[in-house]
Design a protein around this motif. Structure first.
Motif, PDB file in Angstrom:
ATOM      1  N   ILE A   1      -2.906   6.795  -2.733  1.00 51.61           N
ATOM      2  CA  ILE A   1      -2.484   5.774  -3.691  1.00 51.61           C
ATOM      3  C   ILE A   1      -1.127   6.204  -4.222  1.00 51.61           C
ATOM      4  CG2 ILE A   1      -3.004   4.617  -5.867  1.00 51.61           C
ATOM      5  CD1 ILE A   1      -5.974   5.063  -5.209  1.00 51.61           C
ATOM      6  N   THR A   2      -0.145   5.322  -4.099  1.00 52.97           N
ATOM      7  CA  THR A   2       1.218   5.639  -4.536  1.00 52.97           C
ATOM      8  C   THR A   2       1.275   5.673  -6.063  1.00 52.97           C
ATOM      9  OG1 THR A   2       1.981   3.340  -4.682  1.00 52.97           O
ATOM     10  CG2 THR A   2       2.095   4.414  -2.508  1.00 52.97           C
ATOM     11  N   THR A   3       2.416   6.121  -6.586  1.00 57.01           N
ATOM     12  CA  THR A   3       2.588   6.196  -8.038  1.00 57.01           C
ATOM     13  C   THR A   3       2.511   4.823  -8.694  1.00 57.01           C
ATOM     14  OG1 THR A   3       4.980   6.106  -7.756  1.00 57.01           O
ATOM     15  CG2 THR A   3       3.981   8.292  -7.955  1.00 57.01           C
TER      16      THR A   3
ATOM     17  N   GLY B   1       4.838   8.264   6.456  1.00 55.71           N
ATOM     18  CA  GLY B   1       6.149   8.155   5.836  1.00 55.71           C
ATOM     19  C   GLY B   1       6.448   6.778   5.287  1.00 55.71           C
ATOM     20  N   MET B   2       5.430   6.116   4.728  1.00 57.22           N
ATOM     21  CA  MET B   2       5.656   4.771   4.185  1.00 57.22           C
ATOM     22  C   MET B   2       5.067   4.634   2.791  1.00 57.22           C
ATOM     23  SD  MET B   2       3.068   2.138   6.161  1.00 57.22           S
ATOM     24  CE  MET B   2       3.594   2.496   7.808  1.00 57.22           C
ATOM     25  N   ASN B   3       5.804   3.913   1.972  1.00 58.90           N
ATOM     26  CA  ASN B   3       5.423   3.676   0.598  1.00 58.90           C
ATOM     27  C   ASN B   3       5.614   2.189   0.300  1.00 58.90           C
ATOM     28  OD1 ASN B   3       4.992   3.721  -2.148  1.00 58.90           O
ATOM     29  ND2 ASN B   3       6.475   5.319  -2.577  1.00 58.90           N
ATOM     30  N   PRO B   4       4.559   1.379   0.442  1.00 60.96           N
ATOM     31  CA  PRO B   4       4.685  -0.043   0.090  1.00 60.96           C
ATOM     32  C   PRO B   4       4.856  -0.192  -1.420  1.00 60.96           C
ATOM     33  CG  PRO B   4       2.750   0.357   1.449  1.00 60.96           C
ATOM     34  CD  PRO B   4       3.259   1.684   0.987  1.00 60.96           C
ATOM     35  N   ARG B   5       5.709  -1.132  -1.814  1.00 66.81           N
ATOM     36  CA  ARG B   5       5.931  -1.422  -3.226  1.00 66.81           C
ATOM     37  C   ARG B   5       5.821  -2.923  -3.431  1.00 66.81           C
ATOM     38  NH1 ARG B   5      10.871  -0.294  -5.492  1.00 66.81           N
ATOM     39  NH2 ARG B   5       9.704  -0.103  -7.414  1.00 66.81           N
ATOM     40  N   ALA B   6       5.485  -3.323  -4.620  1.00 66.70           N
ATOM     41  CA  ALA B   6       5.444  -4.745  -4.951  1.00 66.70           C
ATOM     42  C   ALA B   6       6.816  -5.162  -5.468  1.00 66.70           C
ATOM     43  CB  ALA B   6       4.381  -5.010  -6.009  1.00 66.70           C
ATOM     44  N   GLN B   7       7.333  -6.269  -4.928  1.00 67.79           N
ATOM     45  CA  GLN B   7       8.613  -6.819  -5.356  1.00 67.79           C
ATOM     46  C   GLN B   7       8.393  -8.266  -5.766  1.00 67.79           C
ATOM     47  OE1 GLN B   7      11.783  -6.335  -2.516  1.00 67.79           O
ATOM     48  NE2 GLN B   7      13.094  -7.805  -3.553  1.00 67.79           N
TER      49      GLN B   7
END
Length: 186
Positions: free
Chosen positions: A134-136, A146-152
Motif C-alpha cells: 500500500i503506497t503512502t 517499480g510502480m506507484n499508482p496515484r490518484a489524479q
C-alpha cells in the motif's frame, strides 16, 4: 474560450506504450540522459521543455523535463521525467488526463478509476507471488515492479496517474525515487 482543464484524452486517442519493470516505460529507459530521453520522446511525436533544475540533494543535481503531444496546449503535460545527477533518468510520471496508455502484462495502467486498477493489480500480484504493498497515499503499488499508482483529479472524478521508478544508490525504495515535486500533483 478557454480549453477544458479537466478534459481527458479518449482511450483510443492515447499513444500506446508498454512497461518493462525497472527497465523502461515506452521509449524511456531508466538511466537515459536528458538529451537521450528528449530525443526518444520527439521520435514518438512529443515535444519536451528545457530541463529545469528542481534542486540539489546531497551531492546530486535533480532535473525535470515535461513532454506533451506536439499539437496540444503547453499546459497539457503527458509525461514528466525526473533525472538525478550521474544516474540519469530515475523516475517517470504519466499523466492521467493526457498521458500515453501504459500497459503491463495486459493491465491498462493510466487514466482508470483507482479502485479498478487496485483490484486488477492486487489480483496480478497475488497470482504471481509478489508482495502487495500500500503506497503512502493508500493505493496498491509494487516495489518489485517499480510502480506507484496515484490518484489524479479529472474534474469530479479521480483517475490513475502512474509513477514509475527504479531504486538505486541514491534512493533505496520506490517512494524515495519520487521527487517532492511529484507529490504535489493532484
Amino acid at each position: 474560450m478557454w480549453p477544458d482543464p479537466w478534459a481527458v484524452v479518449d482511450e483510443c486517442d492515447r499513444v500506446q506504450w508498454d512497461y518493462s519493470p525497472l527497465e523502461r516505460v515506452g521509449p524511456l529507459r531508466f538511466g537515459m540522459s536528458v538529451h537521450e530521453a528528449t530525443a526518444a520522446m520527439e521520435a514518438y511525436g512529443f515535444t519536451s521543455d528545457t530541463a529545469s533544475d528542481i534542486g540539489t540533494f546531497g551531492p546530486f543535481r535533480h532535473l525535470r523535463t515535461r513532454s506533451r503531444a506536439a499539437d496540444t496546449p503547453f499546459h497539457r503535460n503527458a509525461v514528466t521525467a525526473y533525472y538525478v545527477g550521474p544516474m540519469g533518468l530515475t523516475c517517470i510520471a504519466v499523466d492521467a488526463l493526457s498521458g500515453p496508455q501504459v500497459t503491463f502484462d495486459g493491465i491498462r495502467l493510466v487514466g482508470r478509476p483507482p479502485s479498478e486498477l487496485s483490484a486488477e493489480l492486487t489480483a496480478y500480484l497475488e497470482r504471481t507471488g509478489r508482495d502487495i504493498e500500500i503506497t503512502t497515499e493508500g493505493d496498491i503499488g509494487s516495489q518489485q515492479l517499480g510502480m506507484n499508482p496515484r490518484a489524479q483529479r479529472a474534474g469530479d472524478v479521480l483517475l490513475t496517474r502512474l509513477v514509475f521508478g527504479r531504486p538505486n544508490d541514491w534512493a533505496c525504495t520506490m517512494h524515495d525515487c519520487v521527487p517532492a515535486d511529484e507529490w504535489h500533483v493532484h
